[in-house]
Design a protein around this motif. Sequence first.
Motif, PDB file in Angstrom:
ATOM      1  N   VAL A 184       8.268  22.248  -6.053  1.00  0.00           N
ATOM      2  CA  VAL A 184       9.368  21.183  -6.094  1.00  0.00           C
ATOM      3  C   VAL A 184       9.206  21.357  -7.608  1.00  0.00           C
ATOM      4  O   VAL A 184       8.712  21.260  -8.426  1.00  0.00           O
ATOM      5  CB  VAL A 184       8.788  20.220  -5.108  1.00  0.00           C
ATOM      6  N   ILE A 185      10.499  21.191  -7.808  1.00  0.00           N
ATOM      7  CA  ILE A 185      10.149  19.927  -9.358  1.00  0.00           C
ATOM      8  C   ILE A 185      11.398  18.482  -9.337  1.00  0.00           C
ATOM      9  O   ILE A 185      11.840  18.027  -8.132  1.00  0.00           O
ATOM     10  CB  ILE A 185      11.667  20.830 -10.181  1.00  0.00           C
ATOM     11  N   LEU A 186      10.534  18.155 -10.212  1.00  0.00           N
ATOM     12  CA  LEU A 186      10.495  16.603  -9.861  1.00  0.00           C
ATOM     13  C   LEU A 186      11.369  16.140 -11.151  1.00  0.00           C
ATOM     14  O   LEU A 186      11.323  15.941 -11.917  1.00  0.00           O
ATOM     15  CB  LEU A 186       9.410  15.748  -9.901  1.00  0.00           C
ATOM     16  N   PHE A 187      11.885  14.967  -9.973  1.00  0.00           N
ATOM     17  CA  PHE A 187      13.319  13.738 -11.733  1.00  0.00           C
ATOM     18  C   PHE A 187      13.061  12.496 -11.509  1.00  0.00           C
ATOM     19  O   PHE A 187      12.972  12.232 -10.249  1.00  0.00           O
ATOM     20  CB  PHE A 187      14.751  14.206 -11.658  1.00  0.00           C
ATOM     21  N   GLY A 188      12.904  12.084 -13.001  1.00  0.00           N
ATOM     22  CA  GLY A 188      12.918  10.276 -12.125  1.00  0.00           C
ATOM     23  C   GLY A 188      13.766   9.701 -12.824  1.00  0.00           C
ATOM     24  O   GLY A 188      14.566  10.641 -13.337  1.00  0.00           O
ATOM     25  N   ILE A 189      13.791   8.647 -11.560  1.00  0.00           N
ATOM     26  CA  ILE A 189      14.238   7.843 -12.190  1.00  0.00           C
ATOM     27  C   ILE A 189      13.859   6.476 -12.542  1.00  0.00           C
ATOM     28  O   ILE A 189      13.575   5.391 -11.610  1.00  0.00           O
ATOM     29  CB  ILE A 189      15.852   7.064 -11.050  1.00  0.00           C
ATOM     30  N   PRO A 190      13.777   6.242 -14.032  1.00  0.00           N
ATOM     31  CA  PRO A 190      13.070   4.679 -14.216  1.00  0.00           C
ATOM     32  C   PRO A 190      14.322   3.661 -14.071  1.00  0.00           C
ATOM     33  O   PRO A 190      15.069   3.910 -14.315  1.00  0.00           O
ATOM     34  CB  PRO A 190      13.097   5.517 -16.052  1.00  0.00           C
ATOM     35  N   GLN A 191      13.150   2.154 -13.750  1.00  0.00           N
ATOM     36  CA  GLN A 191      13.280   1.373 -13.907  1.00  0.00           C
ATOM     37  C   GLN A 191      14.354   0.500 -15.454  1.00  0.00           C
ATOM     38  O   GLN A 191      15.333   0.420 -15.161  1.00  0.00           O
ATOM     39  CB  GLN A 191      12.401  -0.053 -13.473  1.00  0.00           C
ATOM     40  N   LYS A 192      13.644   0.481 -16.209  1.00  0.00           N
ATOM     41  CA  LYS A 192      13.860   0.494 -17.044  1.00  0.00           C
ATOM     42  C   LYS A 192      14.535   2.443 -17.774  1.00  0.00           C
ATOM     43  O   LYS A 192      13.498   3.272 -18.193  1.00  0.00           O
ATOM     44  CB  LYS A 192      13.288  -0.117 -18.043  1.00  0.00           C
ATOM     45  N   LYS A 193      15.724   1.866 -18.902  1.00  0.00           N
ATOM     46  CA  LYS A 193      15.934   2.508 -19.799  1.00  0.00           C
ATOM     47  C   LYS A 193      15.928   2.983 -21.484  1.00  0.00           C
ATOM     48  O   LYS A 193      16.456   0.737 -21.183  1.00  0.00           O
ATOM     49  CB  LYS A 193      17.111   3.326 -19.488  1.00  0.00           C
ATOM     50  N   ASP A 194      15.960   3.119 -22.521  1.00  0.00           N
ATOM     51  CA  ASP A 194      16.292   2.568 -23.960  1.00  0.00           C
ATOM     52  C   ASP A 194      16.617   3.496 -24.126  1.00  0.00           C
ATOM     53  O   ASP A 194      16.683   4.862 -24.429  1.00  0.00           O
ATOM     54  CB  ASP A 194      14.918   1.458 -24.150  1.00  0.00           C
ATOM     55  N   PRO A 195      16.692   2.787 -25.834  1.00  0.00           N
ATOM     56  CA  PRO A 195      17.539   4.081 -27.200  1.00  0.00           C
ATOM     57  C   PRO A 195      16.338   6.076 -26.688  1.00  0.00           C
ATOM     58  O   PRO A 195      17.470   6.513 -27.201  1.00  0.00           O
ATOM     59  CB  PRO A 195      17.542   4.297 -28.168  1.00  0.00           C
ATOM     60  N   PHE A 196      14.898   5.632 -26.822  1.00  0.00           N
ATOM     61  CA  PHE A 196      14.466   6.984 -26.517  1.00  0.00           C
ATOM     62  C   PHE A 196      14.011   6.900 -26.028  1.00  0.00           C
ATOM     63  O   PHE A 196      13.213   8.083 -25.455  1.00  0.00           O
ATOM     64  CB  PHE A 196      13.265   6.468 -28.082  1.00  0.00           C
ATOM     65  N   GLY A 197      14.482   6.645 -24.591  1.00  0.00           N
ATOM     66  CA  GLY A 197      13.949   7.359 -23.141  1.00  0.00           C
ATOM     67  C   GLY A 197      12.405   7.123 -22.689  1.00  0.00           C
ATOM     68  O   GLY A 197      12.220   8.476 -22.601  1.00  0.00           O
ATOM     69  N   SER A 198      11.808   5.859 -23.536  1.00  0.00           N
ATOM     70  CA  SER A 198      10.196   5.700 -23.510  1.00  0.00           C
ATOM     71  C   SER A 198       9.749   6.130 -22.335  1.00  0.00           C
ATOM     72  O   SER A 198       8.533   6.656 -22.306  1.00  0.00           O
ATOM     73  CB  SER A 198      10.050   4.734 -24.435  1.00  0.00           C
ATOM     74  N   ALA A 199      10.799   5.478 -21.238  1.00  0.00           N
ATOM     75  CA  ALA A 199       9.741   5.560 -19.856  1.00  0.00           C
ATOM     76  C   ALA A 199       9.674   7.315 -19.363  1.00  0.00           C
ATOM     77  O   ALA A 199       8.925   7.626 -17.999  1.00  0.00           O
ATOM     78  CB  ALA A 199      10.541   4.599 -18.759  1.00  0.00           C
TER      79      ALA A 199
END
Length: 325
Positions: free
Chosen positions: A76-91
């Motif tokens: 499998v290849i996993l793609f994440g969808i975070p709750q919070k996005k920010d300018p630096f993609g810290s999630a």
Amino acid sequence: MTYPHVRMRRLRKNTMIRDLIRETKLTVNDFVYPMFIKEGISKSEPIDSMPGQHRHTPKDALKEIQILVSLGVPAVILFGIPQKKDPFGSAAYQSNGVVQQAVREIRAVYGDRIIVMTDVCLCQYTDHGHCGVAEGGSIINDQTLRFLTKTALSHAEAGADIVAPSAMMDGQVQAIRCGLDEAGYFDVAIMAYSAKHASCFYGPFRDAAYSKPSFGDRRSYQMDYANPFEALREVELDIKEGADIVMVKPALAYLDLIHQVKLTFKMPTAAYNVSGEYSMIKAAAKMGWLDEKSAALEVLTAIKRAGADIILTYFTKEAAEWLRS
Ligand code: PBG
């Protein structure tokens, strides 16, 4: 009356003969199943633009893996969808991020019974939707490399077998290879999205991951699809930087490139049968204009025939079942 001495039709007489001489045999071992893991939801959500696909909770992802393992799907290849996005993609690079959690859980339950690959990019994690750090409307290459390396490391720490950088930043494979080696992850492999093109066929994926760029487009880093020689240079560079597997993406409108890459470099070669290629068939099938199974198997066989050793496809589960029966 003269007769044709050579009659190609002799070997097309019945299914058994046709099976015997078939040059390209699609098997479940060819497939990698892309999965979306979403943070902060209590149950899986269907993705409208990709019928049959879901945004999974980490828990539901485990159930899905159970099905894949029982079908014999290798990866499998996993793609994440975070709750919070920010300018630096810290999630993207938090050790308790949604992908990192999912990798740990899959590892804990399934050990080595499935290969876990992770997509390494920032676009699902930045508030502007670009694959790197933005400054004054442009995407800053070298600053992005640091974050991509951190992301890959956090995936390796969680237990990923293969990390797959897809941001199309220059030097991303080298940066990640150095980062992994310095931390002792010598055995974590890199599948490089080497010739990743700026393509309209990612549309349904961007709906799924809410990752459409909020300004401009991705053409200052993803490739121009009109440039086959440049695609070969991209692949060559990634090999020099230490890629273990190279990829051409999308697949269907890029069969010539898959073929050239395989013949030229003789590397393990992956092709990504992307969201738009999947959803086109789904839509036509829904309208009754195409037979879904025939269309999907024809396309997947063609991708393999072109030279792909590995096919990332949303049809994985269905194709595994079709090939079984
Ligand atoms: C992340 C990424 C994308 C896809 C794979 N990795 C989106 C993009 O580049 O916009 C697209 C996959 C698909 O369309 O199925 N950079």
